[in-house]
Design an enzyme around this catalytic site. Structure first.
Site, PDB file in Angstrom:
ATOM      1  N   GLY A 173      94.277 107.024  55.947  1.00 36.26           N
ATOM      2  CA  GLY A 173      95.273 106.003  56.265  1.00 36.26           C
ATOM      3  C   GLY A 173      96.665 106.490  55.921  1.00 36.26           C
ATOM      4  N   SER A 174      97.522 105.574  55.560  1.00 31.07           N
ATOM      5  CA  SER A 174      98.923 105.924  55.339  1.00 31.07           C
ATOM      6  C   SER A 174      99.138 106.552  53.963  1.00 31.07           C
ATOM      7  CB  SER A 174      99.772 104.656  55.451  1.00 31.07           C
ATOM      8  OG  SER A 174      99.396 103.735  54.457  1.00 31.07           O
TER       9      SER A 174
ATOM     10  N   GLU B  33      92.867 111.536  53.394  1.00 33.07           N
ATOM     11  CA  GLU B  33      93.472 112.100  54.601  1.00 33.07           C
ATOM     12  C   GLU B  33      94.576 111.156  55.021  1.00 33.07           C
ATOM     13  OE1 GLU B  33      94.175 114.945  56.394  1.00 33.07           O
ATOM     14  OE2 GLU B  33      92.184 115.050  55.468  1.00 33.07           O
TER      15      GLU B  33
ATOM     16  N   CYS C  88      96.587 111.069  63.642  1.00 31.92           N
ATOM     17  CA  CYS C  88      97.207 111.835  62.550  1.00 31.92           C
ATOM     18  C   CYS C  88      97.454 113.273  62.992  1.00 31.92           C
ATOM     19  CB  CYS C  88      96.340 111.789  61.302  1.00 31.92           C
ATOM     20  SG  CYS C  88      94.638 112.225  61.591  1.00 31.92           S
TER      21      CYS C  88
HETATM   22  P1  NDP Z   1      96.888 101.713  55.926  1.00 35.08           P
HETATM   23  O1  NDP Z   1      96.951 102.905  55.052  1.00 35.08           O
HETATM   24  O2  NDP Z   1      97.662 100.516  55.555  1.00 35.08           O
HETATM   25  O3  NDP Z   1      95.355 101.235  56.084  1.00 35.08           O
HETATM   26  C1  NDP Z   1      94.247 102.109  56.098  1.00 35.08           C
HETATM   27  C2  NDP Z   1      93.057 101.419  55.435  1.00 35.08           C
HETATM   28  O4  NDP Z   1      93.360 101.158  54.065  1.00 35.08           O
HETATM   29  C3  NDP Z   1      92.721 100.064  56.054  1.00 35.08           C
HETATM   30  O5  NDP Z   1      91.336  99.853  55.984  1.00 35.08           O
HETATM   31  C4  NDP Z   1      93.453  99.111  55.142  1.00 35.08           C
HETATM   32  O6  NDP Z   1      92.928  97.811  55.214  1.00 35.08           O
HETATM   33  C5  NDP Z   1      93.210  99.758  53.806  1.00 35.08           C
HETATM   34  N1  NDP Z   1      94.163  99.391  52.758  1.00 35.08           N
HETATM   35  C6  NDP Z   1      95.423  98.876  52.899  1.00 35.08           C
HETATM   36  N2  NDP Z   1      95.968  98.677  51.690  1.00 35.08           N
HETATM   37  C7  NDP Z   1      95.051  99.062  50.772  1.00 35.08           C
HETATM   38  C8  NDP Z   1      95.028  99.107  49.346  1.00 35.08           C
HETATM   39  N3  NDP Z   1      96.072  98.719  48.621  1.00 35.08           N
HETATM   40  N4  NDP Z   1      93.919  99.579  48.729  1.00 35.08           N
HETATM   41  C9  NDP Z   1      92.862  99.999  49.435  1.00 35.08           C
HETATM   42  N5  NDP Z   1      92.829  99.963  50.781  1.00 35.08           N
HETATM   43  C10 NDP Z   1      93.905  99.521  51.438  1.00 35.08           C
HETATM   44  O7  NDP Z   1      97.260 102.172  57.356  1.00 35.08           O
HETATM   45  P2  NDP Z   1      97.502 101.213  58.617  1.00 35.08           P
HETATM   46  O8  NDP Z   1      96.224 101.217  59.281  1.00 35.08           O
HETATM   47  O9  NDP Z   1      98.066  99.901  58.303  1.00 35.08           O
HETATM   48  O10 NDP Z   1      98.619 102.022  59.373  1.00 35.08           O
HETATM   49  C11 NDP Z   1      99.948 102.131  58.856  1.00 35.08           C
HETATM   50  C12 NDP Z   1     100.441 103.547  59.014  1.00 35.08           C
HETATM   51  O11 NDP Z   1      99.557 104.449  58.356  1.00 35.08           O
HETATM   52  C13 NDP Z   1     100.463 104.043  60.442  1.00 35.08           C
HETATM   53  O12 NDP Z   1     101.616 103.686  61.096  1.00 35.08           O
HETATM   54  C14 NDP Z   1     100.336 105.527  60.243  1.00 35.08           C
HETATM   55  O13 NDP Z   1     101.588 106.088  59.981  1.00 35.08           O
HETATM   56  C15 NDP Z   1      99.471 105.669  59.052  1.00 35.08           C
HETATM   57  N6  NDP Z   1      98.076 105.958  59.386  1.00 35.08           N
HETATM   58  C16 NDP Z   1      97.640 107.231  59.330  1.00 35.08           C
HETATM   59  C17 NDP Z   1      96.360 107.521  59.682  1.00 35.08           C
HETATM   60  C18 NDP Z   1      95.858 108.892  59.674  1.00 35.08           C
HETATM   61  O14 NDP Z   1      94.800 109.148  60.245  1.00 35.08           O
HETATM   62  N7  NDP Z   1      96.534 109.807  59.044  1.00 35.08           N
HETATM   63  C19 NDP Z   1      95.433 106.516  60.129  1.00 35.08           C
HETATM   64  C20 NDP Z   1      95.988 105.192  60.157  1.00 35.08           C
HETATM   65  C21 NDP Z   1      97.244 104.956  59.771  1.00 35.08           C
HETATM   66  P3  NDP Z   1      93.510  96.727  56.263  1.00 35.08           P
HETATM   67  O15 NDP Z   1      93.962  97.480  57.471  1.00 35.08           O
HETATM   68  O16 NDP Z   1      92.367  95.862  56.542  1.00 35.08           O
HETATM   69  O17 NDP Z   1      94.621  96.054  55.552  1.00 35.08           O
END
Ligand code: NDP
Length: 483
Positions: free
Chosen positions: A226-227, A248, A282
């Protein structure tokens, strides 16, 4: 296909404390369903069930684990059309990409099914006579898996498959934006004969369910995609429990377009890498670093390629780029565009929300020129169908610009020069380097991951996945004298 809308906990489908609605980003009238949101108590139950099930699953034997994973993978591949259509409807990627993703998820399971049979240890002589040493790999225990929406089936697959293959129990928190895709995968896994609690899925907001999960003392390993911002929070949360951690995160992948390249191929690969998956990968190429000798010719052809892309409903025949996933993501994209323009970038094409027969989050593929590597659009991950052209005087300058980033996931070069390609492979600081290929598009049987702020911890995928999902035990055995 009937879509399961509940959480899967301790071998049962359970209603949650509330629900969220999943909406089709290609057609906002199309409501996919309401999905249960797990409570704190649900999460506790899932973790307790996983803790109880893990020793049984870990000692079920490698043939059993192989058979279960092979069955999951085979079903996913057989149903790639049906589950892929659901994924495309919910996430917005074109149907071919949705089907391809589900098929790929199946391949992760079948590949790791075979890996379960290949987990070898080591044997060593002791420096002390009469003692033998055995080094073996054992399951880590309970693995928490937290995944994003952009690959809502493949990303969980490449984490859950090795976790199960090596004998761990899993508690998975999928992204709330794509609960139907998650439920489809969970349904296929839940059908298998595993001790109740071996696999659990708990949906809910990341800031609540995700946060509670990754910081829980009952978790031995956390695998997150994620982010970067959430990654930083998770790192702090896991440290307290000394849980193993693998993350990642974002990137700002460069693609060097050199003056000796095949220009048509370079344009095709750059457009694919920049706009595939609506730029929400990503591995997307968001910095195109172009040799000045071919800059204008490349820019002109890239604009033509971007304008020729058919943007529309993910499920419609002929669509090449679907919508952005959500209103929030679209607003973020347009805001980045404004920041770029304010810093002096020129808009060559795109930059607008598009009207289509159905109301959705459609955005035109966007090319910015006149950008420098210092601009926000070249520093931060946008996760958007926006790519930036950066002019370079020569190869050396292009490489220096490419490496001037805190990230390091993928990087590419388009060149006919073996010397440049060889130098680039050796000197580009990235986890995956592509020569005459798009920055996106990787295989499932080799490691995937990056450097710098892109990744943390052991690599994912391929044989390297065992580093994270197993722990090593060194046994010393004194033979003793025979009676
Ligand atoms: P996030 O990092 O916010 O979310 C990824 C996952 O983490 C989701 O399941 C989310 O849950 C969960 N999450 C959110 N906050 C927490 C926390 N505090 N503790 C544990 N888990 C948490 O990414 P987003 O999907 O919202 O995307 C935002 C930005 O992240 C994108 O614009 C992009 O830049 C980046 N991103 C990068 C990725 C990659 O592959 N490198 C993939 C996706 C996003 P929930 O969504 O249910 O809140």
């Amino acid at each position: 296909m009937t879509i399961e809308t509940r959480n899967y906990i301790a071998g049962e489908w359970r209603e949650g404390a509330g629900s969220i609605e999943s909406v089709n980003p290609s057609d906002l009238r199309d409501r996919i369903g309401h999905f249960a949101q797990g409570s704190a108590a649900d999460l506790e139950d899932a973790l307790a069930a996983a803790r109880q099930a893990q020793p049984r699953w870990g000692s079920a034997g490698i043939q059993k684990r192989h058979d279960v994973l092979m069955a999951i993978g085979t079903e996913l591949m057989a149903r790639a059309g049906e589950i892929g259509a659901l994924l495309s409807r919910e996430e917005g990627k074109p149907l071919a990409e949705g089907k391809g993703e589900v098929y790929r998820a199946g391949q992760f399971f079948t590949w790791f099914a075979a890996e379960a049979l290949r987990l070898h240890g080591d044997q060593a002589e002791s420096v002390r006579p009469g003692i033998e040493i055995e080094v073996r790999r054992e399951p880590v225990g309970v693995a928490a898996i937290v995944t994003p929406w952009n690959f809502p089936v493949a990303t969980p697959a490449w984490k859950i498959a090795p976790a199960l293959a090596y004998g761990n129990a899993v508690v998975w928190k999928p992204a709330n934006l794509t609960p139907a895709s998650a439920a489809a995968l969970a349904t296929v896994i839940a059908r298998q004969d595993m001790p109740a609690g071996t696999f659990n899925m708990v949906l809910g907001p990341g800031s609540e369910v995700g946060d509670r999960l990754v910081g829980h003392v009952g978790v031995d390993a956390v695998s997150f995609t994620g982010s970067g911002a959430v990654g930083a929070t998770i790192a702090a949360r896991t440290l307290g429990n000394r849980a193993k951690l693998q993350m990642e995160m974002g990137s700002k992948n460069p693609m060097l377009i050199m003056d000796d390249c095949d220009l048509d191929l370079a344009v095709a690969h750059a457009a694919n890498a920049a706009f595939g998956g609506t730029g929400q990968k990503c591995t997307a190429a968001s910095r195109l670093i172009v040799h000045e000798a071919i800059f204008d010719a490349f820019a002109e052809r890239l604009v033509a390629a971007a304008e020729a892309l058919r943007v529309g409903d993910a499920l419609a025949e002929g669509t090449q780029m679907g919508p952005v996933v959500s209103a929030g993501q679209l607003a973020g994209n347009l805001s980045y565009l404004q920041k770029g323009l304010a810093e002096g970038a020129q808009l060559l094409t795109g930059g607008t929300r598009l009207e289509r027969p159905t109301e959705g989050y459609f955005m035109a593929p966007t090319v910015l020129s006149g950008t420098t590597n210092a601009m926000v659009v070249n520093r931060e991950e946008m996760f958007a169908p926006i790519t930036c052209l950066i002019r370079a005087e020569n190869y050396a300058e292009a490489l220096a610009i490419a490496n001037d980033t805190p990230y390091g996931l993928t990087a590419g070069i388009m060149t006919r020069s073996l010397a440049r390609a060889t130098h680039f492979r050796a000197n580009m600081r990235a986890g995956c380097v592509m020569v005459n290929l798009p920055t996106a598009g990787t295989d499932y049987h080799v490691p995937f991951g990056g450097r710098g702020q892109s990744s943390f911890g052991p690599r994912e995928q391929g044989r390297y996945a065992a580093e994270f999902f197993t722990t090593v035990k060194t046994s010393y055995i004194a033979a003793g004298a025979p009676e």
